[in-house]
Design a protein around this motif. Sequence first.
Motif, mmCIF file in Angstrom:
data_model
loop_
_atom_site.group_PDB
_atom_site.id
_atom_site.type_symbol
_atom_site.label_atom_id
_atom_site.label_comp_id
_atom_site.label_asym_id
_atom_site.label_seq_id
_atom_site.Cartn_x
_atom_site.Cartn_y
_atom_site.Cartn_z
ATOM 1 N N SER A 165 0.660 -1.148 -0.063
ATOM 2 C CA SER A 165 0.045 -0.042 0.027
ATOM 3 C C SER A 165 0.893 1.204 0.121
ATOM 4 C CB SER A 165 -0.846 0.099 1.255
ATOM 5 O OG SER A 165 -1.665 1.277 1.356
ATOM 6 N N GLU A 166 0.792 1.917 -0.940
ATOM 7 C CA GLU A 166 1.586 2.986 -1.373
ATOM 8 C C GLU A 166 1.391 4.261 -0.354
ATOM 9 O OE1 GLU A 166 2.489 6.652 -4.665
ATOM 10 O OE2 GLU A 166 2.183 4.721 -5.334
ATOM 11 N N GLN A 167 -0.003 4.204 -0.148
ATOM 12 C CA GLN A 167 -0.515 5.355 0.965
ATOM 13 C C GLN A 167 -0.018 5.049 2.317
ATOM 14 O OE1 GLN A 167 -4.868 5.837 1.355
ATOM 15 N NE2 GLN A 167 -4.616 8.068 0.812
ATOM 16 N N VAL A 168 -0.215 3.808 2.701
ATOM 17 C CA VAL A 168 0.276 3.646 4.324
ATOM 18 C C VAL A 168 1.671 3.637 4.336
ATOM 19 C CG1 VAL A 168 0.345 1.665 6.083
ATOM 20 C CG2 VAL A 168 -1.869 1.984 4.493
ATOM 21 N N ILE A 169 2.461 3.272 3.542
ATOM 22 C CA ILE A 169 3.981 3.402 3.429
ATOM 23 C C ILE A 169 4.527 4.706 3.433
ATOM 24 C CG2 ILE A 169 6.146 2.750 2.374
ATOM 25 C CD1 ILE A 169 4.614 0.449 3.466
ATOM 26 N N GLU A 170 3.566 5.561 2.718
ATOM 27 C CA GLU A 170 4.131 6.992 2.688
ATOM 28 C C GLU A 170 4.045 7.475 4.061
ATOM 29 O OE1 GLU A 170 2.902 11.311 0.826
ATOM 30 O OE2 GLU A 170 2.231 9.492 -0.121
ATOM 31 N N VAL A 171 3.012 7.414 4.647
ATOM 32 C CA VAL A 171 2.648 8.219 5.991
ATOM 33 C C VAL A 171 3.542 7.284 7.020
ATOM 34 C CG1 VAL A 171 0.954 8.319 7.837
ATOM 35 C CG2 VAL A 171 0.299 8.555 5.490
ATOM 36 N N LYS A 209 12.673 -0.364 -1.148
ATOM 37 C CA LYS A 209 12.495 -1.553 -2.278
ATOM 38 C C LYS A 209 11.335 -1.705 -2.800
ATOM 39 C CE LYS A 209 16.395 -4.144 -0.071
ATOM 40 N NZ LYS A 209 16.662 -5.372 0.458
ATOM 41 N N ALA A 210 10.161 -1.576 -1.946
ATOM 42 C CA ALA A 210 8.736 -1.586 -2.369
ATOM 43 C C ALA A 210 8.331 -0.390 -3.528
ATOM 44 C CB ALA A 210 7.999 -1.636 -1.095
ATOM 45 N N PHE A 211 8.862 0.676 -3.179
ATOM 46 C CA PHE A 211 8.430 1.960 -4.102
ATOM 47 C C PHE A 211 9.344 2.682 -4.312
ATOM 48 C CE2 PHE A 211 4.717 0.785 -1.474
ATOM 49 C CZ PHE A 211 3.639 0.395 -2.364
ATOM 50 N N PRO A 212 10.555 2.104 -4.993
ATOM 51 C CA PRO A 212 11.748 3.136 -5.307
ATOM 52 C C PRO A 212 11.499 4.365 -6.359
ATOM 53 C CG PRO A 212 11.631 1.084 -6.697
ATOM 54 C CD PRO A 212 10.662 1.002 -5.728
ATOM 55 N N ASP A 213 10.304 4.335 -6.852
ATOM 56 C CA ASP A 213 9.924 5.395 -7.823
ATOM 57 C C ASP A 213 8.837 6.217 -7.200
ATOM 58 O OD1 ASP A 213 7.931 3.461 -7.847
ATOM 59 O OD2 ASP A 213 7.687 3.179 -9.957
ATOM 60 N N CYS A 214 8.321 6.252 -5.953
ATOM 61 C CA CYS A 214 7.627 7.019 -5.420
ATOM 62 C C CYS A 214 8.066 8.164 -4.560
ATOM 63 C CB CYS A 214 6.824 6.119 -4.411
ATOM 64 S SG CYS A 214 5.503 7.547 -3.354
ATOM 65 N N ARG A 215 8.036 9.286 -5.168
ATOM 66 C CA ARG A 215 8.933 10.366 -4.834
ATOM 67 C C ARG A 215 8.888 10.835 -3.394
ATOM 68 N NH1 ARG A 215 10.089 15.641 -4.127
ATOM 69 N NH2 ARG A 215 11.695 16.688 -5.449
ATOM 70 N N ASN A 216 7.623 10.942 -2.813
ATOM 71 C CA ASN A 216 7.407 11.102 -1.404
ATOM 72 C C ASN A 216 8.049 10.275 -0.604
ATOM 73 O OD1 ASN A 216 5.784 13.424 -1.962
ATOM 74 N ND2 ASN A 216 3.715 12.585 -1.774
ATOM 75 N N ILE A 217 7.648 8.926 -0.863
ATOM 76 C CA ILE A 217 8.501 8.002 -0.117
ATOM 77 C C ILE A 217 9.984 8.147 -0.085
ATOM 78 C CG2 ILE A 217 8.785 5.333 0.232
ATOM 79 C CD1 ILE A 217 6.030 4.913 -0.769
ATOM 80 N N VAL A 218 10.463 8.102 -1.248
ATOM 81 C CA VAL A 218 11.940 8.369 -1.540
ATOM 82 C C VAL A 218 12.372 9.537 -0.745
ATOM 83 C CG1 VAL A 218 13.664 8.805 -3.071
ATOM 84 C CG2 VAL A 218 11.933 7.175 -3.584
ATOM 85 N N GLU A 219 11.977 10.608 -0.908
ATOM 86 C CA GLU A 219 12.359 11.839 -0.148
ATOM 87 C C GLU A 219 12.327 11.621 1.360
ATOM 88 O OE1 GLU A 219 11.549 16.490 -1.057
ATOM 89 O OE2 GLU A 219 9.691 15.165 -0.384
ATOM 90 N N HIS A 220 11.330 11.334 1.928
ATOM 91 C CA HIS A 220 11.432 11.212 3.375
ATOM 92 C C HIS A 220 12.104 10.152 4.075
ATOM 93 C CE1 HIS A 220 7.932 13.832 3.633
ATOM 94 N NE2 HIS A 220 7.047 13.326 2.795
ATOM 95 N N GLY A 357 -5.950 11.286 -5.322
ATOM 96 C CA GLY A 357 -5.868 12.709 -5.625
ATOM 97 C C GLY A 357 -6.349 13.699 -4.820
ATOM 98 N N SER A 358 -6.292 13.185 -3.553
ATOM 99 C CA SER A 358 -6.663 13.857 -2.398
ATOM 100 C C SER A 358 -5.309 14.970 -1.962
ATOM 101 C CB SER A 358 -7.297 13.495 -1.297
ATOM 102 O OG SER A 358 -6.204 12.604 -0.688
ATOM 103 N N ASP A 359 -5.586 15.598 -0.885
ATOM 104 C CA ASP A 359 -4.283 16.481 -0.355
ATOM 105 C C ASP A 359 -3.162 15.456 0.146
ATOM 106 O OD1 ASP A 359 -6.225 19.090 1.087
ATOM 107 O OD2 ASP A 359 -5.540 18.878 -0.910
ATOM 108 N N MET A 360 -3.602 14.212 0.410
ATOM 109 C CA MET A 360 -2.350 13.199 0.743
ATOM 110 C C MET A 360 -1.482 13.187 -0.338
ATOM 111 S SD MET A 360 -1.447 10.833 2.932
ATOM 112 C CE MET A 360 -0.677 9.466 2.890
ATOM 113 N N ASN A 361 -1.848 13.325 -1.542
ATOM 114 C CA ASN A 361 -0.818 12.788 -2.460
ATOM 115 C C ASN A 361 -0.044 14.149 -2.965
ATOM 116 O OD1 ASN A 361 -1.463 10.096 -2.716
ATOM 117 N ND2 ASN A 361 -3.397 10.825 -3.644
#
Length: 362
Positions: A165-171, A209-220, A357-361
């Motif tokens: 889950s990209e959303q849960v991993i980001e938070v 490793k799960a989301f190497p191309d998700c900018r928010n996850i990578v940045e944090h 598409g919400s503010d979360m992203n």
Amino acid sequence: LDTLNRKLAESDRGATEDPNSYVLVEQSLRALCCFCMKNPDTARKVGALHGVDSIIQVLRQRVTIGKHAEAEACITIRFLMFDEENRAQFGESGGISILCDVLRQHLRVLSNCEDMDFMQSQLHILNCLLALSNAMFANAENKSLAFGIDAVEIVSSVIQEFRSSEQVIEVSVRCLRNLGDALRMHAAAENSVRHQLDTFLNAQMMALKAFPDCRNIVEHSLIALGLLAEDYARDMHRFQVEPVIEVVRMHFMEDPAIRTLADQVLDLVHKRKGSLKSTARSARSELKAPPIPPSSKEKEKEKDKKLNRRNSDQTLVDQANSPSGSSGIGVGLVPRNATFSSADSYMEPLNRDNKEGSDMNR
């Protein structure tokens, strides 16, 4: 608040047995949340009226009041935490410990959940993580409290359970970014934090490793790793951080900000993993500018410098204090030429429906 406190008092006395009576608790929380979401000054007023303590009490009575009220409480806490005084009050009143208990409770029941219940638990965990992340923002006491009650272990378990889950991993990595600051504060007691450090690094590697191309996850994740590189470079090398970051870097070759962060972390790890800490303290000052590229890339170098200068006056607190506004606000950015000295992550208001598409992203 009067309605909320009255229903909480009735629940505490056992004066009500009708589950429908707790609908008023949910609606009161939802109204408070909407007011705080639209106007940060209202969050301050709610805190001044002891609203933080009232909402913590909702979580203490969550077994009686129910999961819907619990979810509304976590969402409301998230917006109340945009105020500095509310964050301090939340920690002093035991709110950090309560949020960690809520997370543990939901994690325990995941293995026996049906699909629908699993999705509901995922949503509860997401809201709770958002509240926890904001509660730790720019508050060393709350970070230490969370660190001391195994929040690193809890967040790592969330990443393990929801690694698709990209959303849960980001938070989750936002929380780890704030907890990384606490881990750095405990660096002097290296032996006592060894388990937390290993758990932290393992969780970061799972996320990247799960989301190497998700900018928010990578940045944090990169900012969190940069915080620890000075004191724990050898441990990061042991967890094979370098090859993982190299893969991430390949995904962001056209993104100078992410590429610079990746280069800074790699440079710190390479410099420190074989040297004594006492000889490595001055290296932070060496990383105020991106590494010098080959002469064939002089134009790109100059472009990066201009980008750094343009963003160097953007402070995290300014972004965090503006919960509504342009899409760049609230993503927890540090200046592009950061030296990892201020790494807190703050979440902007999230669409209550948690839709794409919400503010979360942002």
